[in-house]
Design a protein around this motif. Structure first.
Motif, PDB file in Angstrom:
ATOM      1  N   CYS A   1       0.829  -1.205   0.000  1.00  0.00           N
ATOM      2  CA  CYS A   1       0.000   0.000   0.000  1.00  0.00           C
ATOM      3  C   CYS A   1       0.863   1.254   0.000  1.00  0.00           C
TER       4      CYS A   1
ATOM      5  N   CYS B   1      -2.923   4.854   2.609  1.00  0.00           N
ATOM      6  CA  CYS B   1      -4.038   3.927   2.319  1.00  0.00           C
ATOM      7  C   CYS B   1      -5.134   4.016   3.387  1.00  0.00           C
TER       8      CYS B   1
ATOM      9  N   CYS C   1      -2.288  -2.976  -3.635  1.00  0.00           N
ATOM     10  CA  CYS C   1      -3.602  -2.833  -2.999  1.00  0.00           C
ATOM     11  C   CYS C   1      -4.593  -2.231  -4.002  1.00  0.00           C
TER      12      CYS C   1
ATOM     13  N   CYS D   1      -5.832   1.635  -2.504  1.00  0.00           N
ATOM     14  CA  CYS D   1      -5.022   2.862  -2.599  1.00  0.00           C
ATOM     15  C   CYS D   1      -4.174   2.918  -3.873  1.00  0.00           C
TER      16      CYS D   1
HETATM   17 ZN   LIG Z   1      -3.893   0.105   0.285  1.00  0.00          ZN
END
Ligand SMILES: [Zn+2]
Length: 353
Positions: free
Chosen positions: A41, A45, A72, A75
């Motif tokens: 991330c 995030c 991810c 994000c």
């Molecule tokens: Zn994330």
């Protein structure tokens, strides 16, 4: 095997704290990989924070992928560099442009939808592309007026199509007409008072356009030295109301207050001061963050100097800038005052939460 996180400007604890705080300014500085989910991330995030022992800090997205992590979906960490590159390209287009580019034109040049790009740009730089372009043009006018050429030439050189627009901008951004600016404030009247604040004696000075100097421990002589060509007088009763507002700001620096300002500076200084005003009360940034916010990530030292050159103590909150390791760094009026201002703000933001 992943490349370990190592950043001379940022300790692992500080990086982890930035992740905990979802610090958006740290996006792109490192990535956070979660061992249990095998996902990586960006620091900001929105997802729930995993336990620290399940987290691995990595220098960039490439090292995360090399280590077998997947990006991810929330994000989208791989898009940071694309976003940043788009913003940098737009800034370059604005800076090179003869006139102010339209949002649609900029967005198309960087390959984003206009509305989305406007939001991205504003989130990163604190102002919209149009506001950035207008401020740039006004700053160029200020720079051009510092030379010896004709005022009309300076106006056209700065990218204005007509003097009328330049005069309106000069009033808004430079605080005085181009000709008054040229003469070092000649013809400008400044009123001042030295008031007692909870953090000691405070000089407050203003032109007709707005505050031009707020400083602890300064007196009339220092003010005259700073503005040698201006007419300087003690403030009257009307002025006292402005002084009261400024003194109240020292007691409660988190107070949202919109006082008029009239400060002159180079293009770079103006950009740094705008970035400082964009830091919310109760939050802090590093000098590195400020350098990045003005689009000059390599100019950390210069950003620090511009913070120190701030003319309006407390109102332009240079006290909200710390070293990257979280230590206080410097303050023109002493670290005890910086510490006091920050603790007043954190108390206030603590009450809100
Ligand atoms: Zn994330």
């Amino acid at each position: 095997m992943a490349t370990a996180f190592s950043d001379p400007q940022l300790s692992e604890d500080a990086a982890y704290a930035a992740f905990e705080a979802r610090d958006r300014t740290m996006d792109g500085r490192f990535v956070v990989a979660v061992k249990t989910t095998r996902i990586y991330c960006r620091p900001s995030c929105p997802a729930r924070r995993p336990r620290r022992e399940n987290v691995e800090l990595l220098p960039d997205t490439a090292s995360a992928r090399d280590a077998g992590y997947r990006p991810c979906l929330r994000c989208k960490p791989d898009e940071i560099s694309r976003d940043r590159a788009a913003i940098a390209k737009a800034v370059a287009l604005i800076e090179q442009g003869e006139s102010i580019p339209a949002l649609a034109e900029l967005a198309e040049a960087v390959g984003y939808a206009p509305h989305h790009f406007q939001r991205l740009f504003t989130r990163d730089l604190g102002v919209s592309p149009a506001a950035y372009a207008r401020a740039l043009r006004a700053r160029r006018l200020g720079d051009a007026l510092e030379g010896d050429g004709r005022i009309t030439d300076a106006i056209y050189d700065a990218g204005y199509e007509a003097p009328s627009r330049a005069y309106a901008d000069a009033a808004a951004h430079l605080g005085m007409s181009p000709s008054a600016w040229r003469k070092g404030g000649e013809g400008t009247a400044i009123r001042f008072a030295v008031a007692q604040s909870s953090l000691g004696p405070l000089l407050v000075a203003a032109t007709d356009k707005g505050l031009c100097r707020i400083a602890f421990d300064e007196d009339e002589a220092a003010l005259r030295e700073r503005f040698p060509k201006a007419t300087i007088n003690s403030g009257d009763e009307d002025f006292a109301a402005l002084v009261t507002d400024v003194v109240a700001l020292v007691d409660d620096p988190a107070r949202a207050i919109d006082l008029p300002i009239d400060v002159a500076g180079t293009a770079f200084q103006q950009a740094v001061w705008a970035a400082l005003r964009a830091i919310p009360a109760g939050e802090t940034r590093s000098y590195q963050d400020i350098a990045r916010a003005v689009g000059k990530p390599g100019a950390v030292r210069a950003a620090g100097t511009a913070c120190g050159d701030n003319n309006l103590a407390v109102l332009i909150p240079c006290h909200r800038v710390l070293r990257s390791d979280g230590s206080l760094g410097g303050y023109a009026y002493g670290l005890a005052r910086k510490k006091a201002l920050l603790s007043r703000e954190s108390e206030v933001s603590g009450n809100v939460n």
